[in-house]
Design a protein around this motif. Structure first.
Motif, PDB file in Angstrom:
ATOM      1  N   GLY A  92      -5.796   8.036   2.310  1.00  0.00           N
ATOM      2  CA  GLY A  92      -5.862   6.743   2.970  1.00  0.00           C
ATOM      3  C   GLY A  92      -4.814   5.774   2.450  1.00  0.00           C
ATOM      4  O   GLY A  92      -3.809   6.161   1.848  1.00  0.00           O
ATOM      5  N   LEU A  93      -5.047   4.508   2.662  1.00  0.00           N
ATOM      6  CA  LEU A  93      -4.158   3.449   2.190  1.00  0.00           C
ATOM      7  C   LEU A  93      -4.659   2.966   0.837  1.00  0.00           C
ATOM      8  O   LEU A  93      -5.751   2.408   0.739  1.00  0.00           O
ATOM      9  CB  LEU A  93      -4.143   2.275   3.169  1.00  0.00           C
ATOM     10  N   ARG A  94      -3.856   3.162  -0.185  1.00  0.00           N
ATOM     11  CA  ARG A  94      -4.244   2.703  -1.516  1.00  0.00           C
ATOM     12  C   ARG A  94      -3.396   1.499  -1.889  1.00  0.00           C
ATOM     13  O   ARG A  94      -2.168   1.525  -1.773  1.00  0.00           O
ATOM     14  CB  ARG A  94      -4.077   3.833  -2.538  1.00  0.00           C
ATOM     15  N   GLN A  95      -4.062   0.488  -2.384  1.00  0.00           N
ATOM     16  CA  GLN A  95      -3.372  -0.769  -2.665  1.00  0.00           C
ATOM     17  C   GLN A  95      -2.642  -0.694  -4.003  1.00  0.00           C
ATOM     18  O   GLN A  95      -3.218  -0.300  -5.019  1.00  0.00           O
ATOM     19  CB  GLN A  95      -4.378  -1.904  -2.671  1.00  0.00           C
ATOM     20  N   ILE A  96      -1.401  -1.142  -4.003  1.00  0.00           N
ATOM     21  CA  ILE A  96      -0.586  -1.115  -5.219  1.00  0.00           C
ATOM     22  C   ILE A  96      -0.667  -2.464  -5.915  1.00  0.00           C
ATOM     23  O   ILE A  96      -1.089  -2.574  -7.060  1.00  0.00           O
ATOM     24  CB  ILE A  96       0.871  -0.772  -4.880  1.00  0.00           C
ATOM     25  N   TYR A  97      -0.220  -3.497  -5.232  1.00  0.00           N
ATOM     26  CA  TYR A  97      -0.284  -4.874  -5.706  1.00  0.00           C
ATOM     27  C   TYR A  97      -0.556  -5.772  -4.505  1.00  0.00           C
ATOM     28  O   TYR A  97      -0.226  -5.424  -3.373  1.00  0.00           O
ATOM     29  CB  TYR A  97       1.043  -5.316  -6.338  1.00  0.00           C
ATOM     30  N   TYR A  98      -1.114  -6.937  -4.789  1.00  0.00           N
ATOM     31  CA  TYR A  98      -1.271  -7.925  -3.740  1.00  0.00           C
ATOM     32  C   TYR A  98      -0.982  -9.321  -4.299  1.00  0.00           C
ATOM     33  O   TYR A  98      -0.962  -9.526  -5.520  1.00  0.00           O
ATOM     34  CB  TYR A  98      -2.661  -7.854  -3.090  1.00  0.00           C
ATOM     35  N   SER A  99      -0.775 -10.238  -3.381  1.00  0.00           N
ATOM     36  CA  SER A  99      -0.469 -11.608  -3.759  1.00  0.00           C
ATOM     37  C   SER A  99      -1.192 -12.559  -2.826  1.00  0.00           C
ATOM     38  O   SER A  99      -1.096 -12.419  -1.609  1.00  0.00           O
ATOM     39  CB  SER A  99       1.044 -11.845  -3.674  1.00  0.00           C
ATOM     40  N   MET A 100      -1.908 -13.495  -3.413  1.00  0.00           N
ATOM     41  CA  MET A 100      -2.651 -14.455  -2.601  1.00  0.00           C
ATOM     42  C   MET A 100      -1.824 -15.711  -2.311  1.00  0.00           C
ATOM     43  O   MET A 100      -2.209 -16.521  -1.457  1.00  0.00           O
ATOM     44  CB  MET A 100      -3.957 -14.840  -3.276  1.00  0.00           C
ATOM     45  N   ASN A 101      -0.723 -15.874  -3.031  1.00  0.00           N
ATOM     46  CA  ASN A 101       0.162 -17.008  -2.749  1.00  0.00           C
ATOM     47  C   ASN A 101       1.389 -16.915  -3.661  1.00  0.00           C
ATOM     48  O   ASN A 101       1.478 -16.009  -4.504  1.00  0.00           O
ATOM     49  CB  ASN A 101      -0.562 -18.348  -2.958  1.00  0.00           C
ATOM     50  N   VAL A 102       2.287 -17.833  -3.531  1.00  0.00           N
ATOM     51  CA  VAL A 102       3.510 -17.831  -4.333  1.00  0.00           C
ATOM     52  C   VAL A 102       3.149 -17.862  -5.818  1.00  0.00           C
ATOM     53  O   VAL A 102       2.251 -18.594  -6.239  1.00  0.00           O
ATOM     54  CB  VAL A 102       4.380 -19.053  -3.972  1.00  0.00           C
ATOM     55  N   SER A 117       6.106   8.944  -1.196  1.00  0.00           N
ATOM     56  CA  SER A 117       4.979   8.502  -0.379  1.00  0.00           C
ATOM     57  C   SER A 117       5.489   7.665   0.786  1.00  0.00           C
ATOM     58  O   SER A 117       6.680   7.375   0.906  1.00  0.00           O
ATOM     59  CB  SER A 117       4.016   7.668  -1.237  1.00  0.00           C
ATOM     60  N   LEU A 118       4.549   7.271   1.640  1.00  0.00           N
ATOM     61  CA  LEU A 118       4.816   6.321   2.712  1.00  0.00           C
ATOM     62  C   LEU A 118       4.252   4.970   2.276  1.00  0.00           C
ATOM     63  O   LEU A 118       3.069   4.874   1.940  1.00  0.00           O
ATOM     64  CB  LEU A 118       4.152   6.790   4.011  1.00  0.00           C
ATOM     65  N   TYR A 119       5.109   3.963   2.264  1.00  0.00           N
ATOM     66  CA  TYR A 119       4.721   2.659   1.764  1.00  0.00           C
ATOM     67  C   TYR A 119       4.641   1.651   2.911  1.00  0.00           C
ATOM     68  O   TYR A 119       5.512   1.600   3.785  1.00  0.00           O
ATOM     69  CB  TYR A 119       5.737   2.148   0.729  1.00  0.00           C
ATOM     70  N   PHE A 120       3.579   0.828   2.861  1.00  0.00           N
ATOM     71  CA  PHE A 120       3.407  -0.232   3.844  1.00  0.00           C
ATOM     72  C   PHE A 120       3.233  -1.571   3.151  1.00  0.00           C
ATOM     73  O   PHE A 120       2.504  -1.688   2.164  1.00  0.00           O
ATOM     74  CB  PHE A 120       2.168   0.010   4.714  1.00  0.00           C
ATOM     75  N   CYS A 121       3.878  -2.569   3.722  1.00  0.00           N
ATOM     76  CA  CYS A 121       3.666  -3.946   3.338  1.00  0.00           C
ATOM     77  C   CYS A 121       2.804  -4.606   4.405  1.00  0.00           C
ATOM     78  O   CYS A 121       2.929  -4.270   5.604  1.00  0.00           O
ATOM     79  CB  CYS A 121       5.025  -4.651   3.228  1.00  0.00           C
ATOM     80  N   TYR A 166       0.849  -1.186   0.000  1.00  0.00           N
ATOM     81  CA  TYR A 166       0.000   0.000   0.000  1.00  0.00           C
ATOM     82  C   TYR A 166       0.887   1.239   0.000  1.00  0.00           C
ATOM     83  O   TYR A 166       2.001   1.214   0.507  1.00  0.00           O
ATOM     84  CB  TYR A 166      -0.873   0.057   1.258  1.00  0.00           C
ATOM     85  N   ARG A 167       0.330   2.313  -0.538  1.00  0.00           N
ATOM     86  CA  ARG A 167       0.960   3.603  -0.343  1.00  0.00           C
ATOM     87  C   ARG A 167      -0.032   4.498   0.383  1.00  0.00           C
ATOM     88  O   ARG A 167      -1.252   4.374   0.199  1.00  0.00           O
ATOM     89  CB  ARG A 167       1.411   4.234  -1.659  1.00  0.00           C
ATOM     90  N   GLN A 168       0.511   5.371   1.215  1.00  0.00           N
ATOM     91  CA  GLN A 168      -0.339   6.250   2.001  1.00  0.00           C
ATOM     92  C   GLN A 168       0.057   7.686   1.765  1.00  0.00           C
ATOM     93  O   GLN A 168       1.208   8.063   1.997  1.00  0.00           O
ATOM     94  CB  GLN A 168      -0.245   5.913   3.490  1.00  0.00           C
ATOM     95  N   ASP A 169      -0.887   8.473   1.301  1.00  0.00           N
ATOM     96  CA  ASP A 169      -0.685   9.893   1.051  1.00  0.00           C
ATOM     97  C   ASP A 169      -1.740  10.669   1.820  1.00  0.00           C
ATOM     98  O   ASP A 169      -2.869  10.176   1.990  1.00  0.00           O
ATOM     99  CB  ASP A 169      -0.791  10.178  -0.452  1.00  0.00           C
ATOM    100  N   PRO A 170      -1.400  11.872   2.276  1.00  0.00           N
ATOM    101  CA  PRO A 170      -2.353  12.651   3.099  1.00  0.00           C
ATOM    102  C   PRO A 170      -3.711  12.787   2.426  1.00  0.00           C
ATOM    103  O   PRO A 170      -3.819  13.183   1.267  1.00  0.00           O
ATOM    104  CB  PRO A 170      -1.646  14.004   3.222  1.00  0.00           C
ATOM    105  N   GLY A 171      -4.758  12.456   3.179  1.00  0.00           N
ATOM    106  CA  GLY A 171      -6.124  12.601   2.678  1.00  0.00           C
ATOM    107  C   GLY A 171      -6.593  11.501   1.741  1.00  0.00           C
ATOM    108  O   GLY A 171      -7.764  11.483   1.351  1.00  0.00           O
TER     109      GLY A 171
END
Lengths: 114, 107
Positions: A42-52, A87-91, A35-40
């Motif tokens: 929220g947390l916007r999803q960049i990519y996700y992975s459900m498994n290998v 930005s601020l990035y969260f895993c 996710y990346r987080q920018d003021p106002g």
């Protein structure tokens, strides 16, 4: 200790210089996400992975790449960073038995692209 | 496309007040809704809700899910300055977050 580890915590880089932000979890979670987080915004999803070897685009994938070659690692790659990726990035990671359960977050990576 | 909407976006209250934060969702294959609190660092988990009408409680915080209305509320009673934070709600197959509610509790 169960945790999600991101590195680096802070990074200042120049436009166009490829970089990788690493994310590793030790909980054997199937689901991982960036996710990346920018003021106002929220947390916007960049990519996700459900498994290998399974990755999907989130809401804002442009300019990013990911890979999931091992269950524990989910690196985020910026091939040619631009200032709008500052930005601020969260895993995050979670089990996904019958749906996503409590997601654990890394401590965040504050990226500045100049 | 899964969608999570939180309201209000920002709230300022006095210590001791009770607040109610709202989260509505439109997601396919709903399984759970999660609430997080974020201070100046990574979000920390508060609640996971899966069943309608069953209240989850932790101290002064409580939350409940209404599947008929596709929504959830987070209540904080007797607020303290330490409750000042961004409260995030998430739902959906790939865990989509709302924009959050920024709560400021003044002394």
């Amino acid at each position: 200790e169960a945790q999600v580890t991101q590195n680096p915590r802070y990074l200042i880089t120049v436009t166009g210089k490829k970089l990788t932000v690493t994310c590793s979890q030790n909980m054997n979670h199937e689901y991982m996400s960036w996710y990346r987080q920018d003021p106002g915004l929220g947390l916007r999803q960049i990519y996700y992975s459900m498994n290998v070897e399974v990755t999907d685009k989130g809401d804002v994938p442009e300019g990013y790449k990911v890979s999931r070659k091992e269950k524990r690692n989910f690196p985020l790659i910026l091939e040619s960073p631009s200032p709008n990726q500052t930005s601020l990035y969260f895993c995050a990671s979670s089990f996904r038995d019958r749906g996503i359960t409590e997601a654990f977050f890394g401590q965040g990576t504050r990226l500045t692209v100049v | 496309e899964d969608k999570v909407v939180q309201s209000p976006l920002s709230l300022v209250v006095h210590e001791g007040d009770t607040v109610t934060l709202n989260c509505s969702y439109e997601v396919t294959n709903f399984r759970s809704l999660l609430w997080y609190k974020q201070e100046k660092k990574a979000p920390t988990f508060l609640f996971m809700l899966t069943s309608s009408g069953i209240e989850k409680k932790s101290g002064r915080l409580s939350s409940i899910l209404d599947k008929k209305e596709l929504s959830s509320i987070l209540n904080i009673t007797a607020t303290q300055t330490g409750d000042s934070a961004i409260y995030l709600c998430a739902a959906g197959y790939a865990l989509n977050f709302g924009k959050g509610t920024s709560l400021l509790v003044t002394p």
